[in-house]
Design a protein around this motif. Structure first.
Motif, mmCIF file in Angstrom:
data_model
loop_
_atom_site.group_PDB
_atom_site.id
_atom_site.type_symbol
_atom_site.label_atom_id
_atom_site.label_comp_id
_atom_site.label_asym_id
_atom_site.label_seq_id
_atom_site.Cartn_x
_atom_site.Cartn_y
_atom_site.Cartn_z
ATOM 1 N N ASN A 263 20.944 31.430 22.564
ATOM 2 C CA ASN A 263 21.632 32.656 22.944
ATOM 3 C C ASN A 263 22.796 32.308 23.856
ATOM 4 N N HIS B 264 21.005 40.225 29.441
ATOM 5 C CA HIS B 264 22.071 39.232 29.562
ATOM 6 C C HIS B 264 23.164 39.488 28.535
ATOM 7 N N SER C 27 19.650 37.387 20.723
ATOM 8 C CA SER C 27 19.612 36.001 20.259
ATOM 9 C C SER C 27 20.758 35.711 19.300
ATOM 10 N N SER D 74 21.105 32.217 29.316
ATOM 11 C CA SER D 74 19.781 32.723 28.922
ATOM 12 C C SER D 74 18.678 31.773 29.374
ATOM 13 N N THR E 90 16.685 27.905 24.909
ATOM 14 C CA THR E 90 15.542 28.241 25.754
ATOM 15 C C THR E 90 14.259 27.784 25.061
ATOM 16 N N VAL F 126 16.358 40.013 26.205
ATOM 17 C CA VAL F 126 17.592 39.385 25.730
ATOM 18 C C VAL F 126 17.655 39.428 24.206
#
Length: 345
Positions: free
Chosen positions: A213, A134, A202, A217, A315, A200
């Motif tokens: 992020n 991402h 951060s 995400s 997340t 991904v």
């Protein structure tokens, strides 16, 4: 007002922006380097005054930055280091010089953390892996380029609107010879069945083991969980942050303007019909390259509309499979334990 503010010469935010000109320097490291520079420019004569000046400098950085989350992690780390540093020197000026040098030394060494993480992640990347990532992340890019040296990989990267940072990732990967395709942010569910895992970067990893992020995400993690695909986060330890958000709206970047409704403009029925193809806030651009007729147009959001949207999201830890860091491969629970130890001295 502290001595840093009184001097009127040292601008910590301008210094921070200058450090960011180096593409290898992330916001937490730029914050550490800026605070180290602040020590040199400080007239503090005691440790109490110095720590107060550093806290004020950190507050100034947060106040002037549109997204202070990751830089705040760096500020917390460096101020904790200064507070716990053994004060053996009788000469306070020498102590300040030593602290400044230690800050610079740490930042220089911290750049290598990405290579340590890349080596750890390599063991989880099998030959012929198809990876979804991402936006743009320095540590993810380092890991993918490292894996490419010994393994065949293919990468899907999200466009990451509105900044389009996924295109930066695409350019770097294709230049290195890695097969890469850019996918729409709205096509993550569509592509998920074709990938082996998600990787991904951060902005910060928080006390719960959750991840902050680039926006998008979280939905990627939710879809990966539903599809039973591993969701791996890569994070340097200087991005571990003493923050405990319970929802998106607990993030420091959230404000009342985000996702707010605009007041409708009163218009007559005749005006409504005349403006059906000309919304008051919509920009258009040619979309002939999309295979549509030349008379059609692609709508794009205005800056005001973009400002009503979040730049980062949170997340939850239960959606994250593992966190790869320079201190090891951690579960989200392991991140919590490490943070407690890191700031306990």
């Amino acid at each position: 007002m502290t001595d840093l503010a009184k001097s009127g010469e040292f601008d910590i935010y301008a210094t921070f922006q200058q450090f960011l000109q180096d593409d290898q320097i992330s916001p937490p490291l730029a914050a550490i380097l800026s605070l180290a520079e602040a020590i040199v420019n400080s007239n503090a004569g005691t440790m109490f005054e110095l720590v107060q000046a550093l806290n004020d400098g950190a507050e100034e950085l947060k106040r002037r930055s549109p997204n202070p989350i990751s830089l705040n992690a760096g500020c917390e780390l460096f101020i904790a280091f200064v507070t716990l540093f053994p004060h053996e020197s009788d000469n306070f000026a020498e102590l300040k010089k030593e602290l400044e040098q230690q800050g610079r030394k740490y930042a220089a060494e911290a750049i290598s953390f990405r290579h340590k993480i890349a080596e750890l992640a390599l063991g989880f990347i099998k030959d012929d892996s198809v990876i979804l990532t991402h936006s743009y992340s320095r540590v993810v890019l380092t890991a993918l380029l490292h894996a490419h040296k010994t393994k065949r990989i293919s990468v899907y990267v999200t466009e990451s609107r509105p900044r389009g940072l996924g295109l930066k990732t695409y350019e770097a990967l294709t230049a290195a010879g890695i097969p890469c395709t850019v996918v729409l942010d709205s096509a993550v569910a569509y592509v998920m069945d074709r990938v082996d895992f998600v990787l991904v970067g951060s902005e910060a990893v928080v006390e719960s083991g959750g991840l902050i992020n680039y926006v998008g995400s979280n939905q990627m993690a939710i879809i990966a969980k539903a599809a039973n695909k591993p969701f791996y986060a890569l994070a340097e330890s200087y991005k571990f942050h003493r923050l405990f958000p319970l929802s998106q709206y607990d993030l420091p970047t959230h404000n009342p303007n985000i996702l707010s409704f605009a007041t409708p403009t009163a218009r007559s029925a005749g005006q409504d019909g005349a403006s059906a193809t000309a919304a008051p806030e919509a920009h258009t651009k040619s979309s002939a390259n999309l295979g549509t007729s030349s008379s059609s147009a692609e709508r794009a959001m205005t800056q005001d509309q973009i400002a009503k949207n979040p730049g980062v999201d949170y997340t939850r830890p239960d959606l994250i499979s593992l966190v790869f860091s320079d201190v090891g491969i951690l579960t989200p629970e392991g991140v919590s334990q490490y943070l407690v130890g890191m700031f306990a001295g």
